[in-house]
Design a protein around this motif. Sequence first.
Motif, PDB file in Angstrom:
ATOM      1  N   GLU A   1       0.810  -1.227   0.000  1.00  0.00           N
ATOM      2  CA  GLU A   1       0.000   0.000   0.000  1.00  0.00           C
ATOM      3  C   GLU A   1       0.833   1.263   0.000  1.00  0.00           C
ATOM      4  O   GLU A   1       0.357   2.328  -0.394  1.00  0.00           O
ATOM      5  N   GLY A   2       2.056   1.197   0.492  1.00  0.00           N
ATOM      6  CA  GLY A   2       2.914   2.374   0.530  1.00  0.00           C
ATOM      7  C   GLY A   2       3.009   2.997   1.913  1.00  0.00           C
ATOM      8  O   GLY A   2       2.118   2.847   2.741  1.00  0.00           O
ATOM      9  N   ASP A   3       4.118   3.716   2.148  1.00  0.00           N
ATOM     10  CA  ASP A   3       4.356   4.330   3.456  1.00  0.00           C
ATOM     11  C   ASP A   3       3.627   5.660   3.633  1.00  0.00           C
ATOM     12  O   ASP A   3       3.719   6.293   4.688  1.00  0.00           O
ATOM     13  N   ASP A   4       2.898   6.107   2.603  1.00  0.00           N
ATOM     14  CA  ASP A   4       2.203   7.400   2.682  1.00  0.00           C
ATOM     15  C   ASP A   4       0.767   7.289   3.186  1.00  0.00           C
ATOM     16  O   ASP A   4       0.068   8.291   3.313  1.00  0.00           O
ATOM     17  N   LYS A   5       0.297   6.071   3.513  1.00  0.00           N
ATOM     18  CA  LYS A   5      -1.085   5.904   3.950  1.00  0.00           C
ATOM     19  C   LYS A   5      -1.437   6.738   5.191  1.00  0.00           C
ATOM     20  O   LYS A   5      -2.542   7.261   5.293  1.00  0.00           O
ATOM     21  N   PRO A   6      -0.525   6.881   6.179  1.00  0.00           N
ATOM     22  CA  PRO A   6      -0.866   7.729   7.326  1.00  0.00           C
ATOM     23  C   PRO A   6      -1.145   9.178   6.934  1.00  0.00           C
ATOM     24  O   PRO A   6      -1.928   9.861   7.604  1.00  0.00           O
ATOM     25  N   LEU A   7      -0.532   9.641   5.871  1.00  0.00           N
ATOM     26  CA  LEU A   7      -0.766  11.010   5.404  1.00  0.00           C
ATOM     27  C   LEU A   7      -2.130  11.131   4.725  1.00  0.00           C
ATOM     28  O   LEU A   7      -2.787  12.169   4.805  1.00  0.00           O
TER      29      LEU A   7
ATOM     30  N   VAL B   1      -1.071  -0.862  15.334  1.00  0.00           N
ATOM     31  CA  VAL B   1      -0.923  -0.922  13.877  1.00  0.00           C
ATOM     32  C   VAL B   1       0.018  -2.068  13.544  1.00  0.00           C
ATOM     33  O   VAL B   1       1.140  -2.135  14.068  1.00  0.00           O
ATOM     34  N   LEU B   2      -0.456  -2.970  12.700  1.00  0.00           N
ATOM     35  CA  LEU B   2       0.371  -4.080  12.233  1.00  0.00           C
ATOM     36  C   LEU B   2       0.836  -3.743  10.817  1.00  0.00           C
ATOM     37  O   LEU B   2       0.011  -3.576   9.916  1.00  0.00           O
ATOM     38  N   ILE B   3       2.132  -3.590  10.632  1.00  0.00           N
ATOM     39  CA  ILE B   3       2.669  -3.377   9.287  1.00  0.00           C
ATOM     40  C   ILE B   3       2.872  -4.766   8.690  1.00  0.00           C
ATOM     41  O   ILE B   3       3.770  -5.503   9.076  1.00  0.00           O
ATOM     42  N   SER B   4       1.957  -5.129   7.771  1.00  0.00           N
ATOM     43  CA  SER B   4       1.869  -6.509   7.308  1.00  0.00           C
ATOM     44  C   SER B   4       2.574  -6.736   5.973  1.00  0.00           C
ATOM     45  O   SER B   4       2.959  -5.798   5.280  1.00  0.00           O
ATOM     46  N   LYS B   5       2.740  -8.021   5.659  1.00  0.00           N
ATOM     47  CA  LYS B   5       3.404  -8.462   4.431  1.00  0.00           C
ATOM     48  C   LYS B   5       4.847  -7.951   4.349  1.00  0.00           C
ATOM     49  O   LYS B   5       5.336  -7.580   3.277  1.00  0.00           O
ATOM     50  N   ILE B   6       5.534  -7.941   5.488  1.00  0.00           N
ATOM     51  CA  ILE B   6       6.901  -7.395   5.483  1.00  0.00           C
ATOM     52  C   ILE B   6       7.872  -8.293   4.708  1.00  0.00           C
ATOM     53  O   ILE B   6       8.987  -7.860   4.388  1.00  0.00           O
ATOM     54  N   ASP B   7       7.447  -9.505   4.391  1.00  0.00           N
ATOM     55  CA  ASP B   7       8.289 -10.367   3.557  1.00  0.00           C
ATOM     56  C   ASP B   7       8.383  -9.850   2.118  1.00  0.00           C
ATOM     57  O   ASP B   7       9.231 -10.308   1.348  1.00  0.00           O
ATOM     58  N   THR B   8       7.539  -8.860   1.758  1.00  0.00           N
ATOM     59  CA  THR B   8       7.537  -8.325   0.384  1.00  0.00           C
ATOM     60  C   THR B   8       8.267  -6.985   0.273  1.00  0.00           C
ATOM     61  O   THR B   8       8.274  -6.381  -0.796  1.00  0.00           O
ATOM     62  N   ILE B   9       8.886  -6.516   1.342  1.00  0.00           N
ATOM     63  CA  ILE B   9       9.393  -5.142   1.369  1.00  0.00           C
ATOM     64  C   ILE B   9      10.463  -4.882   0.307  1.00  0.00           C
ATOM     65  O   ILE B   9      10.588  -3.767  -0.209  1.00  0.00           O
ATOM     66  N   GLU B  10      11.227  -5.896  -0.059  1.00  0.00           N
ATOM     67  CA  GLU B  10      12.282  -5.682  -1.060  1.00  0.00           C
ATOM     68  C   GLU B  10      11.724  -5.424  -2.458  1.00  0.00           C
ATOM     69  O   GLU B  10      12.437  -4.931  -3.339  1.00  0.00           O
ATOM     70  N   TYR B  11      10.449  -5.724  -2.648  1.00  0.00           N
ATOM     71  CA  TYR B  11       9.849  -5.547  -3.971  1.00  0.00           C
ATOM     72  C   TYR B  11       9.084  -4.228  -4.116  1.00  0.00           C
ATOM     73  O   TYR B  11       8.604  -3.905  -5.202  1.00  0.00           O
ATOM     74  N   PHE B  12       8.960  -3.475  -3.023  1.00  0.00           N
ATOM     75  CA  PHE B  12       8.170  -2.252  -3.065  1.00  0.00           C
ATOM     76  C   PHE B  12       8.958  -1.065  -2.525  1.00  0.00           C
ATOM     77  O   PHE B  12       9.871  -1.224  -1.715  1.00  0.00           O
ATOM     78  N   ASP B  13       8.575   0.109  -2.981  1.00  0.00           N
ATOM     79  CA  ASP B  13       9.217   1.339  -2.532  1.00  0.00           C
ATOM     80  C   ASP B  13       8.550   1.774  -1.227  1.00  0.00           C
ATOM     81  O   ASP B  13       7.714   2.685  -1.200  1.00  0.00           O
ATOM     82  N   PHE B  14       8.904   1.118  -0.146  1.00  0.00           N
ATOM     83  CA  PHE B  14       8.297   1.359   1.164  1.00  0.00           C
ATOM     84  C   PHE B  14       9.393   1.706   2.157  1.00  0.00           C
ATOM     85  O   PHE B  14      10.301   0.910   2.403  1.00  0.00           O
ATOM     86  N   ASP B  15       9.324   2.907   2.736  1.00  0.00           N
ATOM     87  CA  ASP B  15      10.309   3.360   3.709  1.00  0.00           C
ATOM     88  C   ASP B  15       9.751   3.096   5.107  1.00  0.00           C
ATOM     89  O   ASP B  15       8.854   3.798   5.571  1.00  0.00           O
ATOM     90  N   MET B  16      10.267   2.074   5.787  1.00  0.00           N
ATOM     91  CA  MET B  16       9.751   1.666   7.090  1.00  0.00           C
ATOM     92  C   MET B  16       9.898   2.783   8.122  1.00  0.00           C
ATOM     93  O   MET B  16       8.974   3.048   8.906  1.00  0.00           O
ATOM     94  N   ASP B  17      11.039   3.464   8.130  1.00  0.00           N
ATOM     95  CA  ASP B  17      11.261   4.529   9.108  1.00  0.00           C
ATOM     96  C   ASP B  17      10.260   5.666   8.918  1.00  0.00           C
ATOM     97  O   ASP B  17       9.736   6.215   9.893  1.00  0.00           O
ATOM     98  N   LYS B  18       9.999   6.017   7.658  1.00  0.00           N
ATOM     99  CA  LYS B  18       9.027   7.088   7.386  1.00  0.00           C
ATOM    100  C   LYS B  18       7.627   6.670   7.823  1.00  0.00           C
ATOM    101  O   LYS B  18       6.875   7.472   8.402  1.00  0.00           O
ATOM    102  N   ALA B  19       7.252   5.425   7.538  1.00  0.00           N
ATOM    103  CA  ALA B  19       5.925   4.937   7.909  1.00  0.00           C
ATOM    104  C   ALA B  19       5.734   5.014   9.425  1.00  0.00           C
ATOM    105  O   ALA B  19       4.712   5.526   9.914  1.00  0.00           O
ATOM    106  N   ILE B  20       6.706   4.524  10.171  1.00  0.00           N
ATOM    107  CA  ILE B  20       6.620   4.531  11.631  1.00  0.00           C
ATOM    108  C   ILE B  20       6.588   5.959  12.166  1.00  0.00           C
ATOM    109  O   ILE B  20       5.797   6.298  13.060  1.00  0.00           O
ATOM    110  N   GLU B  21       7.430   6.821  11.614  1.00  0.00           N
ATOM    111  CA  GLU B  21       7.462   8.222  12.042  1.00  0.00           C
ATOM    112  C   GLU B  21       6.108   8.900  11.806  1.00  0.00           C
ATOM    113  O   GLU B  21       5.609   9.646  12.661  1.00  0.00           O
TER     114      GLU B  21
END
Length: 224
Positions: free
Chosen positions: A147-153, A165-185
Motif C-alpha cells: 500500500e505504501g508508506d504514505d497511507k498515514p498522510l 498498527v500491524l505493518i503486514s506483508k513485510i516479507d515483500t518489502i524488497e519488492y516495493f518502494d516502502f520506507d519503514m522509518d518514514k511509515a513509523i514516524e
Amino acid sequence: MAKLKTIEVHENVFADNIRTADNLRKMFKDNGTLFLNVMSAPGSGKTTLLTALINKLKGELRIGEMDVDIKSDLDARRVAEATGIDSLQIHNGGLCHIDADMVSRAIREYDVSGYDLLILENIGNLVCPAEFDTGAHKRVMLLSIPEGDDKPLKYPLMFKVSDLVLISKIDTIEYFDFDMDKAIERIKHLNPECEIIKVSAKTGEGIDEVIKWIRKEYAEIKKV
C-alpha cells in the motif's frame, strides 16, 4: 418573505452509537471477553493474518470471529475451515462500515457468552470504519507494505484511532518502494501512544509479538 430558522444541536450525531458501544464494551468486559475490531484496506491480508493468530491461540483461548462484507461469505468460511472456530458472516447492506448497533443486532444471533476473545474483521475500507465505534475494547489496523508508506498522510483518522498498527506483508518489502522509518514516524506523529508491530503471515515473523499483545489486553479485561 421566507423565514430562516436556526436549530442548535448540542448532542453528538454519533451519540446513540456511542451509548450502544459503551454498553457493549461493559457487557463484554463483564463477560470476560476481549473484543477486537480489526480494520484495513482491501487486500491487506486481514483474513490470512487472523487465521495464523487464531491457530496459535485457539488452544489457549476460546475464540469467535465475525466477518463483515457487502456480499458473500468467503472470508468467514475461510476462517472457519482453516481454524475450526465459530465464524459469523455479517452482510452490512452495502454500507462502508459497521457500527455498534449492527454489532449488537449480530450478537443476538451469535451467542458470545462462551468466548475469551471475539474478533470483528471489519469491512475493507480506510475511511468509514475509523469513524464508527463498534463497542470493541481495542482497534487494530493493518497497513500492508504494497500500500505504501504514505497511507498515514492520506488516511490520518484511521491511524489516530488505532491502538495497534500491524505493518503486514513485510516479507515483500524488497519488492516495493516502502520506507519503514518514514511509515513509523508518520504513524507516531499522528498517534504517539499507538503500538506498532511488523508482521508476516507467510513467514510467521511478528506473530508471537502480536499474540503477546493480545494476552496482555486479555489480562486487562479479566481484571476486576
